[in-house]
Design a protein around this motif. Structure first.
Motif, PDB file in Angstrom:
ATOM      1  N   SER A  12       0.900  -1.140   0.180  1.00  0.00           N
ATOM      2  CA  SER A  12       0.073   0.032  -0.078  1.00  0.00           C
ATOM      3  C   SER A  12       0.636   1.029  -0.144  1.00  0.00           C
ATOM      4  CB  SER A  12      -1.107   0.117   1.154  1.00  0.00           C
ATOM      5  OG  SER A  12      -0.337  -0.073   2.361  1.00  0.00           O
ATOM      6  N   GLY A  13       2.086   1.118   0.607  1.00  0.00           N
ATOM      7  CA  GLY A  13       2.692   2.401   0.543  1.00  0.00           C
ATOM      8  C   GLY A  13       3.936   2.313  -0.323  1.00  0.00           C
ATOM      9  N   SER A  14       4.072   1.205  -1.024  1.00  0.00           N
ATOM     10  CA  SER A  14       5.206   1.313  -2.308  1.00  0.00           C
ATOM     11  C   SER A  14       4.535   0.603  -3.453  1.00  0.00           C
ATOM     12  CB  SER A  14       6.287   0.344  -1.465  1.00  0.00           C
ATOM     13  OG  SER A  14       6.524   0.606  -0.386  1.00  0.00           O
ATOM     14  N   PRO A  15       4.441   1.606  -4.480  1.00  0.00           N
ATOM     15  CA  PRO A  15       4.388   2.976  -4.343  1.00  0.00           C
ATOM     16  C   PRO A  15       3.296   3.710  -3.735  1.00  0.00           C
ATOM     17  CG  PRO A  15       3.913   2.104  -6.409  1.00  0.00           C
ATOM     18  CD  PRO A  15       3.690   0.967  -5.598  1.00  0.00           C
ATOM     19  N   ARG A  16       3.482   5.208  -3.728  1.00  0.00           N
ATOM     20  CA  ARG A  16       2.608   6.125  -3.313  1.00  0.00           C
ATOM     21  C   ARG A  16       2.166   6.869  -4.441  1.00  0.00           C
ATOM     22  NH1 ARG A  16       5.988   5.984   1.775  1.00  0.00           N
ATOM     23  NH2 ARG A  16       4.785   5.022   3.401  1.00  0.00           N
ATOM     24  N   LEU A  17       0.904   7.406  -4.382  1.00  0.00           N
ATOM     25  CA  LEU A  17       0.327   7.878  -5.644  1.00  0.00           C
ATOM     26  C   LEU A  17       0.003   9.352  -5.496  1.00  0.00           C
ATOM     27  CD1 LEU A  17      -2.069   4.944  -7.088  1.00  0.00           C
ATOM     28  CD2 LEU A  17       0.409   5.353  -7.024  1.00  0.00           C
ATOM     29  N   LEU A  18       0.190  10.177  -6.491  1.00  0.00           N
ATOM     30  CA  LEU A  18      -0.329  11.601  -6.451  1.00  0.00           C
ATOM     31  C   LEU A  18      -1.348  11.580  -7.477  1.00  0.00           C
ATOM     32  CD1 LEU A  18       0.064  14.522  -5.788  1.00  0.00           C
ATOM     33  CD2 LEU A  18       1.499  14.857  -7.932  1.00  0.00           C
ATOM     34  N   THR A  19      -2.605  11.681  -6.924  1.00  0.00           N
ATOM     35  CA  THR A  19      -3.913  11.945  -7.745  1.00  0.00           C
ATOM     36  C   THR A  19      -4.394  13.148  -7.864  1.00  0.00           C
ATOM     37  OG1 THR A  19      -4.882  10.826  -5.980  1.00  0.00           O
ATOM     38  CG2 THR A  19      -4.302   9.188  -7.863  1.00  0.00           C
ATOM     39  N   VAL A  20      -5.215  13.581  -8.931  1.00  0.00           N
ATOM     40  CA  VAL A  20      -6.041  14.799  -8.794  1.00  0.00           C
ATOM     41  C   VAL A  20      -7.359  14.313  -9.380  1.00  0.00           C
ATOM     42  CG1 VAL A  20      -3.946  16.143  -9.350  1.00  0.00           C
ATOM     43  CG2 VAL A  20      -5.136  15.470 -11.359  1.00  0.00           C
ATOM     44  N   ASP A  21      -8.378  15.406  -8.986  1.00  0.00           N
ATOM     45  CA  ASP A  21      -9.625  14.838  -9.570  1.00  0.00           C
ATOM     46  C   ASP A  21      -9.705  15.622 -10.835  1.00  0.00           C
ATOM     47  OD1 ASP A  21     -11.790  17.411  -9.415  1.00  0.00           O
ATOM     48  OD2 ASP A  21      -9.829  18.011  -8.470  1.00  0.00           O
TER      49      ASP A  21
END
Length: 346
Positions: A229-238
């Motif tokens: 869950s922490g590998s990898p971490r995601l950058l998401t936008v609406d």
């Protein structure tokens, strides 16, 4: 709040883990980047409004971005949430299966036939901690040719959702409740024989109770073993932010890249800032994330990072944590990165 394209405020959230967003917030870089464009940043996870805080998990707020663990955004996307994946980070961390010293479990092979505890939360928000523990178990067992069928999985029922973990007198004035408390309690009561822990809270509780580490694989050379869950971490936008103001998404990514570049040459400061972010000592951060933490806060969309997201998405779907599967490539939005390249040339 806004006319189309004319945004006055943006909601943001990040998990209490090492991320360039968390570091950038503490350095004041994000606020500076957006304030220059007349935009106020509002923290989702620090809101007093429970409905707003829930967007940390289901990403329902317009004009928002999120950086953190990958299970909630993957689950939200599988349920039709209109989001875009615009960046991925990979910061390795302590991951282990632990037991009590007198359990008779010394190696992974000794887990065969024994009880492995997984905490289970009420229905509603995706149970990302259960997914994390299960993937940890699968990874650990696979190193010895075993499968979850070789152990007895015991559910540890929890009464509260993750939103409740940020409310009430039991926090004693702290922002978050200590992770792995119920799992450790079940281990101490003899209801289970082993549990999974990770990150700074995992290494702290393992240290507190002088547990035995059966296997540690947070820095294993095979990335598919480390994926969780922490590998990898995601950058998401609406979607509204992505479609109406891709320039602001590009500004976000540029700021995070500057933060990552700064981190490369400021190891001590990074460890101190991360300690503040996760609510642990610098010593614990160093033990949980290793001496090169400052070198692993970069952000990108490289093929190996995308493959890792797809690998874990498939795991979540296989084990029933998703409403349905989907194609990772259709989720990714590379337009802000192209815009950054254009800005660099101009």
């Amino acid at each position: 709040m806004t006319r189309e394209g004319n945004i006055s405020q943006i909601w943001y959230t990040r998990c209490p883990v090492p991320t360039p967003v968390g570091l950038s917030v503490q350095l004041g870089l994000l606020e500076d980047s957006f304030s220059k464009q007349g935009i106020t940043l509002n923290s989702i996870i620090d809101s007093k409004d429970r409905n707003i805080r829930s967007s940390h998990f289901n990403h329902h707020l317009d004009y928002s971005f999120r950086h953190g663990g990958n299970v909630p955004p993957i689950r939200a996307r599988s349920e039709g949430s209109r989001t875009r994946l615009v960046g991925i980070t990979w910061t390795d961390e302590f991951q282990a299966i632990i037991t009590l010293p007198d359990s008779g479990i010394a190696t992974t092979k000794d887990l065969a036939g024994r009880r492995f505890g997984i905490a289970r939360r009420p229905p509603g928000i995706v149970d990302f901690m259960a997914a994390t523990a299960l993937k940890g178990l699968v990874s650990a067992l696979s190193l010895e040719g075993l499968t979850p069928d070789d152990v007895e999985i015991v559910d540890i029922p929890l009464p509260d959702s993750v939103l409740d973990d940020r409310e009430g007198p039991q926090l004693y004035g702290l922002r978050n409740r200590q992770a792995y408390g119920p799992e450790m309690a079940a281990l101490l009561r003899g209801e289970v024989d082993a549990i999974y822990v990770k990150g700074t809270p995992g290494i702290s509780i393992a240290n507190l109770f002088a547990t035995r580490t059966v296997v540690e694989f947070g820095f294993h050379p095979d990335p598919k073993i480390r994926v969780n869950s922490g590998s990898p971490r995601l950058l998401t936008v609406d979607e509204r932010l992505a479609e109406e103001r891709p320039d602001l998404v590009a500004t976000l990514i540029e700021t995070l890249k500057r933060t990552s570049d700064w981190a490369q040459t400021h190891a001590d400061e990074v460890r101190r800032f991360v300690a503040r972010e996760v609510g642990a000592s610098e010593e614990v951060v160093a033990a949980a994330n290793g001496p090169d933490l400052h070198r692993h806060l970069g952000i990108g969309l490289e093929a190996e990072l995308v493959d890792a997201v797809g690998h874990y998405k498939d795991f979540l779907h296989e084990w029933g944590f998703l409403a349905g599967s989907f194609d990772i490539e259709t989720w990714i939005d590379r337009r802000p990165w192209a815009l950054i390249e254009t800005r660099a040339v101009a």
